[in-house]
Design a protein around this motif. Structure first.
Motif, PDB file in Angstrom:
ATOM      1  N   ASN A 176       0.959  -1.283   0.276  1.00 42.08           N
ATOM      2  CA  ASN A 176      -0.282   0.791   0.114  1.00 42.08           C
ATOM      3  C   ASN A 176       1.060   0.859   0.240  1.00 42.08           C
ATOM      4  OD1 ASN A 176      -2.589   1.177   0.293  1.00 42.08           O
ATOM      5  ND2 ASN A 176      -1.834   2.296   2.378  1.00 42.08           N
ATOM      6  N   ASP A 177       1.813   1.533   0.550  1.00 44.35           N
ATOM      7  CA  ASP A 177       2.760   2.768   0.265  1.00 44.35           C
ATOM      8  C   ASP A 177       3.557   2.553  -0.767  1.00 44.35           C
ATOM      9  OD1 ASP A 177       1.941   2.713   3.455  1.00 44.35           O
ATOM     10  OD2 ASP A 177       3.760   1.504   4.118  1.00 44.35           O
ATOM     11  N   LEU A 178       4.107   1.516  -0.831  1.00 46.74           N
ATOM     12  CA  LEU A 178       4.435   1.547  -2.582  1.00 46.74           C
ATOM     13  C   LEU A 178       4.023   2.078  -3.538  1.00 46.74           C
ATOM     14  CD1 LEU A 178       7.179   1.106  -4.271  1.00 46.74           C
ATOM     15  CD2 LEU A 178       5.982  -1.134  -4.699  1.00 46.74           C
ATOM     16  N   SER A 179       2.463   1.823  -3.360  1.00 46.68           N
ATOM     17  CA  SER A 179       1.328   1.723  -4.437  1.00 46.68           C
ATOM     18  C   SER A 179       1.536   4.067  -4.549  1.00 46.68           C
ATOM     19  CB  SER A 179       0.254   1.615  -4.281  1.00 46.68           C
ATOM     20  OG  SER A 179       0.209   0.022  -4.631  1.00 46.68           O
ATOM     21  N   GLN A 180       0.902   4.039  -3.012  1.00 47.05           N
ATOM     22  CA  GLN A 180       0.950   5.631  -2.693  1.00 47.05           C
ATOM     23  C   GLN A 180       2.182   6.423  -3.367  1.00 47.05           C
ATOM     24  OE1 GLN A 180       0.186   5.908   0.992  1.00 47.05           O
ATOM     25  NE2 GLN A 180      -1.790   5.280   1.465  1.00 47.05           N
ATOM     26  N   ALA A 181       3.411   6.117  -2.603  1.00 44.52           N
ATOM     27  CA  ALA A 181       5.003   6.597  -3.565  1.00 44.52           C
ATOM     28  C   ALA A 181       4.383   6.841  -5.523  1.00 44.52           C
ATOM     29  CB  ALA A 181       5.212   5.690  -3.296  1.00 44.52           C
ATOM     30  N   LYS A 182       4.160   5.604  -5.585  1.00 42.55           N
ATOM     31  CA  LYS A 182       4.281   5.772  -7.414  1.00 42.55           C
ATOM     32  C   LYS A 182       2.548   6.868  -7.363  1.00 42.55           C
ATOM     33  CE  LYS A 182       3.859   2.181 -11.414  1.00 42.55           C
ATOM     34  NZ  LYS A 182       2.576   3.468 -11.678  1.00 42.55           N
ATOM     35  N   THR A 183       1.595   6.853  -6.987  1.00 39.49           N
ATOM     36  CA  THR A 183       1.044   7.448  -7.324  1.00 39.49           C
ATOM     37  C   THR A 183       1.202   9.119  -7.176  1.00 39.49           C
ATOM     38  OG1 THR A 183      -1.478   6.059  -6.725  1.00 39.49           O
ATOM     39  CG2 THR A 183      -1.682   8.287  -6.512  1.00 39.49           C
ATOM     40  N   ALA A 184       0.997   9.456  -6.318  1.00 33.92           N
ATOM     41  CA  ALA A 184       2.653  10.237  -5.909  1.00 33.92           C
ATOM     42  C   ALA A 184       3.526  11.169  -7.376  1.00 33.92           C
ATOM     43  CB  ALA A 184       2.948  10.622  -4.821  1.00 33.92           C
ATOM     44  N   TYR A 185       4.386  10.058  -7.073  1.00 37.84           N
ATOM     45  CA  TYR A 185       5.361  10.365  -8.510  1.00 37.84           C
ATOM     46  C   TYR A 185       4.452  10.324  -9.880  1.00 37.84           C
ATOM     47  CZ  TYR A 185       8.057   9.034 -12.631  1.00 37.84           C
ATOM     48  OH  TYR A 185       8.867   9.585 -13.667  1.00 37.84           O
ATOM     49  N   ASP A 186       3.209  10.066 -10.097  1.00 39.35           N
ATOM     50  CA  ASP A 186       2.592  10.319 -11.248  1.00 39.35           C
ATOM     51  C   ASP A 186       1.448  11.258 -11.176  1.00 39.35           C
ATOM     52  OD1 ASP A 186       3.287   7.035 -12.412  1.00 39.35           O
ATOM     53  OD2 ASP A 186       1.368   6.247 -11.280  1.00 39.35           O
ATOM     54  N   THR A 187       1.108  11.586 -10.558  1.00 38.52           N
ATOM     55  CA  THR A 187       0.892  13.124 -10.083  1.00 38.52           C
ATOM     56  C   THR A 187       1.780  13.784 -10.059  1.00 38.52           C
ATOM     57  OG1 THR A 187      -1.101  12.019  -8.741  1.00 38.52           O
ATOM     58  CG2 THR A 187      -0.815  14.335  -8.581  1.00 38.52           C
ATOM     59  N   ALA A 188       2.854  14.016 -10.360  1.00 40.73           N
ATOM     60  CA  ALA A 188       4.126  15.153  -9.965  1.00 40.73           C
ATOM     61  C   ALA A 188       4.249  14.735 -11.855  1.00 40.73           C
ATOM     62  CB  ALA A 188       5.375  14.965  -8.914  1.00 40.73           C
ATOM     63  N   ALA A 189       4.180  13.965 -12.166  1.00 28.49           N
ATOM     64  CA  ALA A 189       4.781  13.617 -13.310  1.00 28.49           C
ATOM     65  C   ALA A 189       3.383  13.770 -14.877  1.00 28.49           C
ATOM     66  CB  ALA A 189       5.282  11.867 -13.876  1.00 28.49           C
ATOM     67  N   ALA A 190       2.776  14.034 -14.315  1.00 30.11           N
ATOM     68  CA  ALA A 190       1.295  14.400 -14.955  1.00 30.11           C
ATOM     69  C   ALA A 190       1.072  15.649 -14.818  1.00 30.11           C
ATOM     70  CB  ALA A 190       0.105  13.917 -15.113  1.00 30.11           C
ATOM     71  N   GLN A 191       1.857  16.655 -13.426  1.00 28.66           N
ATOM     72  CA  GLN A 191       1.234  18.336 -13.673  1.00 28.66           C
ATOM     73  C   GLN A 191       2.627  18.815 -14.690  1.00 28.66           C
ATOM     74  OE1 GLN A 191       1.361  18.542  -9.389  1.00 28.66           O
ATOM     75  NE2 GLN A 191      -1.200  18.328  -9.012  1.00 28.66           N
ATOM     76  N   TRP A 192       3.625  17.808 -14.239  1.00 32.72           N
ATOM     77  CA  TRP A 192       4.721  18.900 -14.940  1.00 32.72           C
ATOM     78  C   TRP A 192       4.349  18.662 -16.588  1.00 32.72           C
ATOM     79  CZ3 TRP A 192       8.500  16.907 -18.613  1.00 32.72           C
ATOM     80  CH2 TRP A 192       9.513  17.779 -19.087  1.00 32.72           C
TER      81      TRP A 192
END
Length: 407
Positions: free
Chosen positions: A153-169
């Motif tokens: 679950n923690d790994l999934s949250q870390a990936k979601t945070a990265y994907d969100t930042a990449a999309a915003q970028w």
């Protein structure tokens, strides 16, 4: 008795012959001139036309009512001045609308170039940092998850945070590209600005048709309209000429061509016989083309700015001064006789001078001009008397001066 009558008759005939011979020797009557130096002038008197260097007719470009004629005929206005105002009430409103649209488009373009683009770059830089941090956190989470120190679950949250930042970028990067030079948004804004500018300039041009100005310092020669007149496109509004550019054109006989010098020959310009208000001009142009039909050529004469009669195509009188001299000796060409000296030139001539009842052949120097008078430059002086040659006259003959001297 008969012989005596015949002898007396013969004697009478002889006496009459002697009287006739003696009388013929002393009664040669001749016209004469007494030489007197005076101011000398050769001139051509001709009428001419007063013209302007540039003239044009101002034409209506729109259908409108004349609102105002700024000056009266004969008045002068400076280059660029409004001569005629047409009613442009609706046009003013149209121009203001187009101006507002142009200012809006200009503001929008400047907003992109000077603010939105810079703000988008700053946001992209911030999101680049966020994305890099999110990537580092996600990579660390993967290591911990592989070591069993982090839950799925923690790994999934870390990936979601990265994907969100990449999309915003990615979104921010696309925005910067669109706002940059050559980007879609900037190009679109620039095209809208150019279109609005063209429409505004077109409106200004249309509005300028309602304000009729002069291209150079101008004198109003003739107004074809007045206030409240309605005009259509193509209607003449006024004739104007370039202020201060008056000159006179004159046609004179081709025989005077050798005696007229551009930039040197002076001329008096006046109206009718009003020489008191005449003014001196200068020949500024000599047309080398001779009119074969009239045997004349054209002169252009400058006109002083203060000439009191300034009107286009006005007929004026001119006196073109071909030669002016002080204390000159001028005699009619009929008083000349042949100079018999060797190596004579066109300046060599001779006259018969009256001295003590007889004529004496005198060699002189002359200058010929276009008139019947010739200038004597050498050989005669004040008070000399010259005799007009007649058939049979020769050096040393006794003559009798006839009547008063020819002036």
């Amino acid at each position: 008795m008969k012989k005596k009558i015949i002898a007396a008759a013969a004697a009478l005939v002889l006496i009459l012959c002697l009287i006739f011979i003696i009388g013929g020797q002393t009664d040669n009557e001749a016209e004469y001139i007494q030489i007197q130096t005076r101011d000398y002038e050769e001139k051509v008197v001709e009428s001419g036309q007063l013209k302007l260097a540039r003239e044009t007719t101002l034409i209506a470009g729109v259908s409108a009512t004349v609102k105002e004629l700024a000056i009266a005929e004969g008045d002068i206005v400076s280059a660029g001045s409004i001569l005629i105002k047409l009613d442009d009430s609706d046009q003013v409103f149209q121009v203001e609308q187009k101006r507002a649209s142009y200012l809006d488009a200009n503001a929008r373009y400047n907003q992109i170039v000077n603010y939105e683009y810079n703000a988008a770059k700053e946001e992209l830089n911030r999101l680049t940092s966020v994305k890099e941090q999110a990537l580092d956190f996600y990579q660390d989470a993967q290591v911990l998850f592989n070591e069993g120190a982090l839950s799925q679950n923690d790994l999934s949250q870390a990936k979601t945070a990265y994907d969100t930042a990449a999309a915003q970028w990615n979104t921010a990067n696309l925005k910067v590209a669109a706002l940059a030079n050559g980007g879609a948004q900037r190009v679109s804004a620039y095209e809208q600005l150019q279109s609005a500018k063209a429409i505004y300039n077109s409106a200004i041009k249309e509005a300028s048709d309602y304000l009729v100005s002069v291209p150079w310092d101008s004198v109003l020669l003739k107004a074809y309209v007045q206030s409240a007149d309605h005009v259509q496109p193509g209607d003449p509004l006024a004739d104007i000429g370039e202020a201060g550019s008056y000159f006179v054109t004159v046609e004179i006989d081709e025989k005077y061509f050798p005696y007229v010098k551009k930039g040197k020959t002076k001329a008096l310009i006046f109206i009718g016989d009003d020489k008191a208000n005449g003014m001196e001009g200068l020949v500024t142009g000599v047309t080398p083309k001779i009119n074969k039909d009239t045997g004349t050529f054209e002169l252009k004469i400058s006109v002083p700015y203060e000439f009191p009669y300034q009107a286009s195509d006005l007929t004026v009188n001119t006196e073109i001064i071909l030669k002016q001299l002080e204390d000159a000796i001028a005699i009619p060409s009929q008083y000349l006789t042949e100079n018999s000296s060797e190596n004579k030139t066109a300046e060599d001539a001779a006259v018969y001078v009256f001295i003590n009842g007889k004529v004496q052949l005198q060699e002189i120097k002359i200058q010929r001009g276009p008139s019947s008078l010739v200038l004597v430059t050498k050989g005669l002086a004040d008070g000399d008397i010259i005799v007009k040659p007649f058939s049979g006259i020769k050096d040393g003959d006794a003559v009798k001066l006839s009547g008063k001297p020819v002036s």
